[in-house]
Design a protein around this motif. Sequence first.
Motif, PDB file in Angstrom:
ATOM      1  N   LEU A  67       0.829  -1.205   0.000  1.00 55.48           N
ATOM      2  CA  LEU A  67       0.000   0.000   0.000  1.00 55.48           C
ATOM      3  C   LEU A  67       0.861   1.252   0.000  1.00 55.48           C
ATOM      4  CD1 LEU A  67      -2.749   1.356   0.131  1.00 55.48           C
ATOM      5  CD2 LEU A  67      -2.712   1.075   2.622  1.00 55.48           C
ATOM      6  N   THR A  68       1.934   1.254   0.772  1.00 56.68           N
ATOM      7  CA  THR A  68       2.838   2.405   0.796  1.00 56.68           C
ATOM      8  C   THR A  68       3.410   2.675  -0.593  1.00 56.68           C
ATOM      9  OG1 THR A  68       3.442   1.996   3.107  1.00 56.68           O
ATOM     10  CG2 THR A  68       4.962   3.321   1.808  1.00 56.68           C
ATOM     11  N   LEU A  69       3.898   1.635  -1.252  1.00 54.76           N
ATOM     12  CA  LEU A  69       4.468   1.792  -2.594  1.00 54.76           C
ATOM     13  C   LEU A  69       3.400   2.184  -3.605  1.00 54.76           C
ATOM     14  CD1 LEU A  69       6.893  -1.269  -2.525  1.00 54.76           C
ATOM     15  CD2 LEU A  69       7.566   1.138  -2.616  1.00 54.76           C
ATOM     16  N   ALA A  70       2.192   1.637  -3.452  1.00 56.43           N
ATOM     17  CA  ALA A  70       1.110   1.971  -4.376  1.00 56.43           C
ATOM     18  C   ALA A  70       0.742   3.439  -4.273  1.00 56.43           C
ATOM     19  CB  ALA A  70      -0.110   1.094  -4.073  1.00 56.43           C
ATOM     20  N   LEU A  71       0.639   3.951  -3.053  1.00 54.95           N
ATOM     21  CA  LEU A  71       0.295   5.364  -2.867  1.00 54.95           C
ATOM     22  C   LEU A  71       1.405   6.273  -3.391  1.00 54.95           C
ATOM     23  CD1 LEU A  71      -1.303   5.229   0.698  1.00 54.95           C
ATOM     24  CD2 LEU A  71      -2.486   5.435  -1.497  1.00 54.95           C
ATOM     25  N   ALA A  72       2.659   5.865  -3.168  1.00 55.22           N
ATOM     26  CA  ALA A  72       3.785   6.658  -3.680  1.00 55.22           C
ATOM     27  C   ALA A  72       3.784   6.672  -5.202  1.00 55.22           C
ATOM     28  CB  ALA A  72       5.098   6.102  -3.148  1.00 55.22           C
ATOM     29  N   ALA A  73       3.395   5.554  -5.814  1.00 56.31           N
ATOM     30  CA  ALA A  73       3.422   5.447  -7.278  1.00 56.31           C
ATOM     31  C   ALA A  73       2.450   6.403  -7.945  1.00 56.31           C
ATOM     32  CB  ALA A  73       3.111   4.009  -7.703  1.00 56.31           C
ATOM     33  N   ILE A  74       1.374   6.798  -7.248  1.00 56.19           N
ATOM     34  CA  ILE A  74       0.398   7.717  -7.852  1.00 56.19           C
ATOM     35  C   ILE A  74       0.476   9.115  -7.227  1.00 56.19           C
ATOM     36  CG2 ILE A  74      -1.169   5.892  -8.573  1.00 56.19           C
ATOM     37  CD1 ILE A  74      -2.942   6.578  -6.136  1.00 56.19           C
ATOM     38  N   GLY A  75       1.547   9.361  -6.491  1.00 60.10           N
ATOM     39  CA  GLY A  75       1.761  10.703  -5.954  1.00 60.10           C
ATOM     40  C   GLY A  75       0.964  11.030  -4.714  1.00 60.10           C
ATOM     41  N   GLU A  76       0.384  10.019  -4.069  1.00 61.73           N
ATOM     42  CA  GLU A  76      -0.410  10.253  -2.862  1.00 61.73           C
ATOM     43  C   GLU A  76       0.412  10.101  -1.584  1.00 61.73           C
ATOM     44  OE1 GLU A  76      -3.602  11.238  -2.652  1.00 61.73           O
ATOM     45  OE2 GLU A  76      -3.632  11.422  -4.841  1.00 61.73           O
ATOM     46  N   PHE A  77       1.703   9.788  -1.732  1.00 60.04           N
ATOM     47  CA  PHE A  77       2.576   9.628  -0.568  1.00 60.04           C
ATOM     48  C   PHE A  77       3.992   9.986  -1.005  1.00 60.04           C
ATOM     49  CE2 PHE A  77       5.160   7.060   2.418  1.00 60.04           C
ATOM     50  CZ  PHE A  77       4.664   7.564   3.616  1.00 60.04           C
ATOM     51  N   PRO A  78       4.723  10.776  -0.198  1.00 63.59           N
ATOM     52  CA  PRO A  78       6.066  11.218  -0.617  1.00 63.59           C
ATOM     53  C   PRO A  78       7.080  10.076  -0.618  1.00 63.59           C
ATOM     54  CG  PRO A  78       5.558  11.982   1.612  1.00 63.59           C
ATOM     55  CD  PRO A  78       4.296  11.396   1.079  1.00 63.59           C
ATOM     56  N   TRP A  79       7.858   9.990  -1.690  1.00 61.10           N
ATOM     57  CA  TRP A  79       8.834   8.911  -1.824  1.00 61.10           C
ATOM     58  C   TRP A  79       9.896   8.951  -0.726  1.00 61.10           C
ATOM     59  CZ3 TRP A  79       8.590   4.578  -4.439  1.00 61.10           C
ATOM     60  CH2 TRP A  79       7.740   4.492  -5.544  1.00 61.10           C
ATOM     61  N   GLN A  80      10.212  10.128  -0.205  1.00 60.49           N
ATOM     62  CA  GLN A  80      11.260  10.208   0.824  1.00 60.49           C
ATOM     63  C   GLN A  80      10.827   9.560   2.143  1.00 60.49           C
ATOM     64  OE1 GLN A  80       9.843  12.819  -0.671  1.00 60.49           O
ATOM     65  NE2 GLN A  80       9.439  14.532   0.743  1.00 60.49           N
ATOM     66  N   GLN A  81       9.541   9.310   2.300  1.00 61.25           N
ATOM     67  CA  GLN A  81       9.060   8.646   3.514  1.00 61.25           C
ATOM     68  C   GLN A  81       8.845   7.147   3.333  1.00 61.25           C
ATOM     69  OE1 GLN A  81       5.936  10.531   5.821  1.00 61.25           O
ATOM     70  NE2 GLN A  81       6.331  12.502   4.842  1.00 61.25           N
TER      71      GLN A  81
END
Length: 278
Positions: A67-81
Amino acid sequence: MSGFFGELIGTMILIILGDGVCAGVNLTKSYAKQSGWIVITFGWGLAVAIGAYAVGQFSGAHLNPALTLALAAIGEFPWQQVLPYLAGQMIGAFLGACIVYLHYLPHWRATQDPAVKLGIFCTGPAIRQNWANLLSEIIGTFILVIAILAIGANDLAKGLNPLIVGFLIIAIGMSLGGTTGYAINPARDLGPRIAHALLPIAGKGGSNWRYAWIPILGPILGGVFGALSYQTFFLGHATIYFWVFSALLLAVILAAFISDEHLKSISTQQTIAQSLEK
């Protein structure tokens, strides 16, 4: 509380309750023994809900690298976190499994079957076929991520989302979990599998590392594809990444299928050769 510690504590709670229900249903002399698959799916659903309620205000309660990677992949979660969250999830899953081991300490020696003990910590296929097992984990996590994003887009009563996600886990388990035990979460499988390998569990047997890549890769692929699909078809924000990832996903499944067929051919040839020698 930081996001790292939120994910650590939330995932630890998830595994204590999730692996705990597996232990209660399967370990010899447990009062809950042979309660069945429905009890296990409800236990995991409530485990996710309680873990999310515990830390949602601090980390958003991903509790799942997919879920973390999925959200990051669509810009809903910052990659640095992403890395701190993944680290928290893995450590929490490992610690949760250790606590389950301690809680059921007298039951390990009383339980004879090593496969039962392994199944309390991590998943395994009902029928071993790598490409099909991988596909099951991809589909299960695809549904998980799309549904979580859809749930989040609806106006529900305040604080109800984690409970609805818990029911989602129950639904996935009942409908799709019978093939592989529905890891749909790399930390949920890998953290406890490492704990199984390291802990002094009486008569435990091996940790089945040959299978371990499937509940890691499958959920990651399915989760990212689910997020990209939601972005493309639900929100109408089509990007090149969706099509590139679709091709990658197809290539991975095809490669797993070809590998399975190759191994099956080798096994058949060896069986024929052994028969001729006799």
